[in-house]
Enzyme design. Structure first.
Site, PDB file in Angstrom:
ATOM      1  NE  ARG A  80      -3.757   0.945   1.986  1.00 47.13           N
ATOM      2  CZ  ARG A  80      -4.958   1.180   2.527  1.00 47.13           C
ATOM      3  NH1 ARG A  80      -5.078   2.027   3.531  1.00 47.13           N
ATOM      4  NH2 ARG A  80      -6.021   0.590   2.064  1.00 47.13           N
ATOM      5  CG  HIS A 124      -8.433   0.431  -2.699  1.00 48.66           C
ATOM      6  ND1 HIS A 124      -7.647  -0.610  -2.257  1.00 48.66           N
ATOM      7  CD2 HIS A 124      -9.110   0.868  -1.598  1.00 48.66           C
ATOM      8  CE1 HIS A 124      -7.833  -0.780  -0.954  1.00 48.66           C
ATOM      9  NE2 HIS A 124      -8.715   0.097  -0.531  1.00 48.66           N
ATOM     10  CD  GLN A 158     -12.910  -0.973  -0.474  1.00 47.86           C
ATOM     11  OE1 GLN A 158     -12.043  -0.782   0.358  1.00 47.86           O
ATOM     12  NE2 GLN A 158     -14.135  -1.314  -0.137  1.00 47.86           N
ATOM     13  CB  CYS A 165     -13.847   2.190   0.322  1.00 52.94           C
ATOM     14  SG  CYS A 165     -13.396   3.931   0.313  1.00 52.94           S
TER      15      CYS A 165
HETATM   16  N1  NVA Z   1      -9.554   7.362  -1.544  1.00 53.06           N
HETATM   17  C1  NVA Z   1      -9.185   6.946  -0.216  1.00 53.06           C
HETATM   18  C2  NVA Z   1      -9.478   5.503  -0.014  1.00 53.06           C
HETATM   19  C3  NVA Z   1      -9.201   4.972   1.359  1.00 53.06           C
HETATM   20  C4  NVA Z   1      -9.489   3.519   1.501  1.00 53.06           C
HETATM   21  C5  NVA Z   1      -7.715   7.242   0.020  1.00 53.06           C
HETATM   22  O1  NVA Z   1      -6.912   6.956  -0.863  1.00 53.06           O
HETATM   23  O2  NVA Z   1      -7.383   7.773   1.077  1.00 53.06           O
HETATM   24  N1   CP Z   2     -11.091   0.695   2.698  1.00 51.96           N
HETATM   25  C1   CP Z   2      -9.828   0.642   3.103  1.00 51.96           C
HETATM   26  O1   CP Z   2      -8.912   0.378   2.322  1.00 51.96           O
HETATM   27  O2   CP Z   2      -9.636   0.893   4.429  1.00 51.96           O
HETATM   28  P1   CP Z   2      -8.236   1.065   5.176  1.00 51.96           P
HETATM   29  O3   CP Z   2      -7.625   2.359   4.699  1.00 51.96           O
HETATM   30  O4   CP Z   2      -8.565   1.086   6.627  1.00 51.96           O
HETATM   31  O5   CP Z   2      -7.353  -0.097   4.806  1.00 51.96           O
END
Ligand code: NVA
Ligand code: CP
Length: 330
Positions: free
Chosen positions: A108, A135, A138, A272
Site C-alpha cells: 500500500r 484500489h 476493495q 470503502c
Molecule cells: N480514496 C481513499 C481511499 C481509502 C481507503 C484514500 O486513498 O485515502
Molecule cells: N477501505 C480501506 O482500504 O480501508 P483502510 O484504509 O482502513 O485499509
C-alpha cells in the site's frame, strides 16, 4: 478451460479478465461460507507473506493479516518507520530481498509504478493494497456485497458520488465495465476520471454491455441507481491545504437523505471507509470548526440508515483478499 491465476500479481483489475474476476468472487463466497461455518482452511500452511504499508490502514492490513493466518501462512508487517524501505533502501532493492524470503508481497502506498516495480523485481506475486491510482482488492469486496444484496449485478447501476478520479472511483469504473454493471461517475467536471482510463473502460464496457456515464448532475447520477457509493473527499497523500477547495467542489455531491430518495427504493449505500459522517474524528471535528460541516461525503442518517451496507463491505475485504492470496499462491 478453467481459470488459473496462480503465480500472477494483482496490481489493477485492468489486467484481469471478467472470468478471472468472477472466479475470485466465487472463491471469496466459498471462503466466507467456510469462515462462518468454522471450517478450517489452512491450505497454504508453510508459506510466508509480507505486508508493506507506506500509508496507514485499518481494514486492508487487518484483512490481509487475518486472511493469511486463516490460510495457515506466516505474516510480517513492515512500514517505513520500522524498516529501511524508502529511506535507506530503494523499493527495487527491497523487492529483491523480500522476494528471496516471502511467497507473496502486499503493498500500500503511492504511485502505481511502485507496485508494478515491486512485482517486476521481487519475482513473487504482489498484491496492490491501494495506490494513488487504484484500489483493486476493495473492488472485489464491493461487488461481493452488491451480489449479496441483488444477486446478478449485470445491468444494474452503480453511482459513485464525489472525487470521481480517486483510486476507488477509478477502480469501480474498471470493475463495473468488466462485469457489465452500469457505472456512473457523479461529481464536478474538475474531478472526473482521466480520459485515457475512461477509454480503456469503454473498451471493456463494449464487450460486457455496461454503460459508463460521467455527469455533474446529481439527479442523473442518483436516478435509477441500485448502489450509491462515496469516499472521502481528500485521499491519503493529498495535502491538507486542499480541504477548502475540495469541500467547495464536493459539497453538492454529499450523499444525504435527499439523494438517497432520488435512487431506487431498493438501493443500497456503500463506502470503502474510513468515513467522515460525523464529528467523532479529529479531522471531522477540525472541518466542523473551520467550515461548519457536521458531515462530509455522507450524512450520519444515511450512514446509520437501513440502506447502508458498508460494514458488510468491510467484512468482505477479508474474504475477498483471502481469495486473491489463495488463488495466486496455491
Ligand atoms: N480514496 C481513499 C481511499 C481509502 C481507503 C484514500 O486513498 O485515502
Ligand atoms: N477501505 C480501506 O482500504 O480501508 P483502510 O484504509 O482502513 O485499509
Amino acid at each position: 478451460m478453467g481459470v488459473n491465476v496462480r503465480g500472477r500479481s494483482f496490481l489493477t483489475l485492468l489486467d484481469y479478465s471478467p472470468e478471472e474476476i468472477r472466479y475470485l468472487l466465487d472463491l471469496a463466497k466459498e471462503f466466507k461460507r467456510m469462515k462462518h461455518a468454522g471450517t478450517l482452511h489452512e491450505y497454504l500452511r508453510g508459506k510466508q507473506v509480507v505486508l508493506l504499508f507506506e500509508k496507514t490502514s485499518t481494514r486492508t492490513r487487518c484483512a490481509f493479516e487475518v486472511a493469511a493466518r486463516d490460510l495457515g501462512m506466516g505474516v510480517t508487517f513492515l512500514d517505513p518507520a520500522s524498516s529501511q524501505m524508502g529511506k535507506k533502501e530503494s523499493l527495487a532493492d527491497t523487492a529483491k530481498v523480500l522476494g528471496r524470503m516471502f511467497d507473496g508481497i502486499e503493498y500500500r502506498g503511492f504511485g502505481q509504478a511502485i507496485v508494478e516495480d515491486l512485482a517486476k523485481y521481487s519475482g513473487v506475486p504482489v498484491w496492490n493494497g491501494l495506490t494513488d491510482e487504484f484500489h483493486p482488492t476493495q473492488m472485489l469486496a464491493d461487488i461481493l456485497t452488491c451480489e449479496e444484496e441483488f444477486g446478478d449485478m449485470r445491468g444494474r447501476k452503480l453511482t459513485f458520488f464525489g472525487d470521481a478520479r480517486n483510486n476507488v472511483a477509478n477502480s469501480l469504473m474498471v470493475v463495473c465495465a468488466k462485469l457489465g454493471i452500469n457505472f456512473c461517475a457523479c461529481g464536478p467536471k474538475e474531478l472526473m476520471p482521466a480520459k485515457e482510463l475512461v477509454e480503456k473502460c469503454q473498451e471493456a464496457a463494449k464487450a460486457s454491455g455496461a454503460q459508463i456515464i460521467l455527469t455533474d448532475d446529481i439527479r442523473e447520477g442518483a436516478q435509477g441507481a441500485d448502489v450509491l457509493y462515496t469516499d472521502i473527499w481528500l485521499s491519503m497523500g493529498e495535502p491538507a491545504q486542499l480541504w477548502e477547495s475540495r469541500i467547495k467542489l464536493l459539497r453538492p455531491y454529499q450523499v444525504n437523505a435527499e439523494v438517497m430518495k432520488m435512487a431506487k427504493p431498493s438501493a443500497i449505500f456503500l463506502h470503502c471507509l474510513p468515513s467522515f459522517h460525523d464529528r467523532e474524528t479529529t479531522i471531522g471535528e477540525e472541518i466542523y470548526q473551520k467550515f461548519g460541516l457536521e458531515a462530509m461525503e455522507v450524512t450520519n442518517d444515511v450512514f446509520l440508515g437501513p440502506q447502508a451496507r458498508q460494514f458488510d463491505e468491510a467484512e468482505n475485504r477479508m474474504h475477498t483478499i483471502k481469495a486473491v492470496m489463495y488463488a495466486t499462491l496455491k
